[in-house]
Each structure stands twice: as structure tokens, then as C-alpha cells.
Design a protein around this motif. Structure first.
Motif, PDB file in Angstrom:
ATOM      1  N   LEU A 293       0.808  -1.217   0.000  1.00  0.00           N
ATOM      2  CA  LEU A 293       0.000   0.000   0.000  1.00  0.00           C
ATOM      3  C   LEU A 293       0.838   1.263   0.000  1.00  0.00           C
ATOM      4  CD1 LEU A 293      -2.867  -0.809   2.522  1.00  0.00           C
ATOM      5  CD2 LEU A 293      -3.091  -0.379   0.092  1.00  0.00           C
ATOM      6  N   PHE A 294       1.911   1.285   0.756  1.00  0.00           N
ATOM      7  CA  PHE A 294       2.637   2.524   0.985  1.00  0.00           C
ATOM      8  C   PHE A 294       3.969   2.646   0.257  1.00  0.00           C
ATOM      9  CE2 PHE A 294      -0.111   2.181   4.737  1.00  0.00           C
ATOM     10  CZ  PHE A 294      -0.783   3.382   4.602  1.00  0.00           C
ATOM     11  N   PHE A 295       4.487   1.562  -0.282  1.00  0.00           N
ATOM     12  CA  PHE A 295       5.791   1.614  -0.923  1.00  0.00           C
ATOM     13  C   PHE A 295       5.689   1.084  -2.351  1.00  0.00           C
ATOM     14  CE2 PHE A 295       6.567   1.065   3.635  1.00  0.00           C
ATOM     15  CZ  PHE A 295       7.335   2.199   3.877  1.00  0.00           C
ATOM     16  N   ALA A 296       6.266   1.829  -3.292  1.00  0.00           N
ATOM     17  CA  ALA A 296       6.268   1.411  -4.693  1.00  0.00           C
ATOM     18  C   ALA A 296       7.330   0.335  -4.890  1.00  0.00           C
ATOM     19  CB  ALA A 296       6.552   2.604  -5.596  1.00  0.00           C
ATOM     20  N   THR A 297       7.046  -0.627  -5.780  1.00  0.00           N
ATOM     21  CA  THR A 297       8.031  -1.665  -6.059  1.00  0.00           C
ATOM     22  C   THR A 297       9.051  -1.169  -7.077  1.00  0.00           C
ATOM     23  OG1 THR A 297       6.557  -2.597  -7.707  1.00  0.00           O
ATOM     24  CG2 THR A 297       6.490  -3.566  -5.499  1.00  0.00           C
ATOM     25  N   GLU A 298       8.651  -0.207  -7.917  1.00  0.00           N
ATOM     26  CA  GLU A 298       9.554   0.382  -8.894  1.00  0.00           C
ATOM     27  C   GLU A 298       9.400   1.895  -8.833  1.00  0.00           C
ATOM     28  OE1 GLU A 298       9.134  -1.146 -12.830  1.00  0.00           O
ATOM     29  OE2 GLU A 298       8.891  -3.192 -12.140  1.00  0.00           O
ATOM     30  N   PRO A 299      10.454   2.619  -9.211  1.00  0.00           N
ATOM     31  CA  PRO A 299      10.326   4.078  -9.201  1.00  0.00           C
ATOM     32  C   PRO A 299       9.339   4.523 -10.279  1.00  0.00           C
ATOM     33  CG  PRO A 299      12.444   3.433 -10.118  1.00  0.00           C
ATOM     34  CD  PRO A 299      11.785   2.191  -9.604  1.00  0.00           C
ATOM     35  N   PRO A 300       8.713   5.667 -10.104  1.00  0.00           N
ATOM     36  CA  PRO A 300       7.765   6.158 -11.114  1.00  0.00           C
ATOM     37  C   PRO A 300       8.524   6.591 -12.371  1.00  0.00           C
ATOM     38  CG  PRO A 300       8.068   7.799  -9.402  1.00  0.00           C
ATOM     39  CD  PRO A 300       8.808   6.566  -8.960  1.00  0.00           C
ATOM     40  N   PRO A 301       7.856   6.597 -13.521  1.00  0.00           N
ATOM     41  CA  PRO A 301       8.535   7.028 -14.754  1.00  0.00           C
ATOM     42  C   PRO A 301       8.854   8.524 -14.694  1.00  0.00           C
ATOM     43  CG  PRO A 301       6.210   6.638 -15.164  1.00  0.00           C
ATOM     44  CD  PRO A 301       6.484   6.212 -13.752  1.00  0.00           C
ATOM     45  N   LEU A 302       9.894   8.920 -15.411  1.00  0.00           N
ATOM     46  CA  LEU A 302      10.272  10.333 -15.472  1.00  0.00           C
ATOM     47  C   LEU A 302       9.233  11.109 -16.255  1.00  0.00           C
ATOM     48  CD1 LEU A 302      14.094  10.318 -16.235  1.00  0.00           C
ATOM     49  CD2 LEU A 302      12.971  11.183 -14.199  1.00  0.00           C
ATOM     50  N   PRO A 303       8.920  12.317 -15.831  1.00  0.00           N
ATOM     51  CA  PRO A 303       8.009  13.158 -16.616  1.00  0.00           C
ATOM     52  C   PRO A 303       8.645  13.473 -17.983  1.00  0.00           C
ATOM     53  CG  PRO A 303       8.408  14.100 -14.436  1.00  0.00           C
ATOM     54  CD  PRO A 303       9.317  12.938 -14.585  1.00  0.00           C
TER      55      PRO A 303
END
Length: 159
Positions: free
Chosen positions: A145-155
């Protein structure tokens, strides 16, 4: 029979009020300023009130007026607190019946009912769930719920 019940706010403020389950949270009851110099302009740090209440268990909070005139709900760290179903913290008070001499009446079971009420409010487990011990391990469902497994994509403008 009503029992004189003392409330006090130890923090510095320009005004302090009280509200709680004893008045259905419907009004702000002003606390009295108790300072060495009642006419002084700077904030006072000693506020109190004696309120006659019927015996029972009550949740309450203080409404504090800051120097800028802003109001905030607050609990006193000097008094017992309990969290409600939503996790909101309130001060908690048990008013014990008194006899004619103003002494607490014989054992009334209020401490036991306070403990039961506090535990039922704070304990989120269901009645069929087993008791768990404390641990420093974070459950997998909380991690998801609180931690992403991968970083978000760059804008696009940074790619």
C-alpha cells in the motif's frame, strides 16, 4: 448527583475552551484564566474550570486560541487519552459517583469499564482474530500500500 469535575489546560494561549461528550460537543465552554497578573497582555499558561457532571465516562478536547486568533482542537498531555474508531485522539475522563461526604462511592466498576471501552475503541482486531505479538516486521499488505516496487517514470520534460 452531579460531581464537581476539574479541567485544566497547562499550555500558553490567549483563550482556552472545553467541549466533549458531556455536552454532545455542541458548545465551547470557556476556561478561566489563572495567572499571577490577571491584567497582563501576554499569553497565560494556567487555565482551569470546574464543571458539575453526572457520573459516567467522557471524551473531551480543548479548543485553544493562539495569539493570531486561530483556533485548534487539542488534547492535554497531562490527562489520560484514548483514540476513537477513526484514530482521533481525545482526553478521557471517568467521573465516579460520590457519597454525601463528597468521597468516592464504594467500588463502582468504572475503572474496568473505562479499560474495556478504551480497548474496544483502540483495538482494531475483530472478535475472531487471534492475539498477535509485537514485532518490527511490516506486513506485506502494508508495504504494498505505501511503498512502490519500482520508481515512477520520469516526466516527459525531464526525459
Amino acid at each position: 448527583r452531579l460531581v464537581p469535575t476539574a479541567f485544566s489546560w497547562p499550555g500558553e494561549c490567549h483563550a482556552a475552551f472545553l467541549s466533549g461528550s458531556f455536552n454532545n460537543w455542541s458548545e465551547r465552554i470557556p476556561l478561566e484564566r489563572r495567572c499571577d497578573s490577571p491584567g497582563r497582555a501576554e499569553p497565560c499558561s494556567d487555565w482551569s474550570l470546574v464543571l458539575p457532571l453526572p457520573p459516567g465516562e467522557y471524551a473531551y478536547k480543548f479548543i485553544i486560541e493562539a495569539p493570531a486568533g486561530c483556533l485548534r482542537w487539542d488534547t492535554s498531555g497531562a490527562e489520560q487519552t484514548v483514540a476513537d474508531e477513526g484514530g482521533v485522539l481525545h482526553n478521557w475522563l471517568v467521573v465516579v459517583p460520590q457519597d454525601e461526604d463528597g468521597e468516592p462511592a464504594a467500588h463502582t466498576g468504572t475503572r474496568a469499564s473505562l479499560t474495556a471501552a478504551a480497548l474496544s475503541i483502540v483495538d482494531a482486531r475483530g472478535p475472531d482474530e487471534e492475539e498477535e505479538s509485537y514485532s518490527q516486521e511490516v506486513p506485506a499488505e502494508v508495504v504494498e500500500l505505501f511503498f512502490a516496487t519500482e520508481p515512477p517514470p520520469l516526466p516527459p520534460h525531464l526525459a
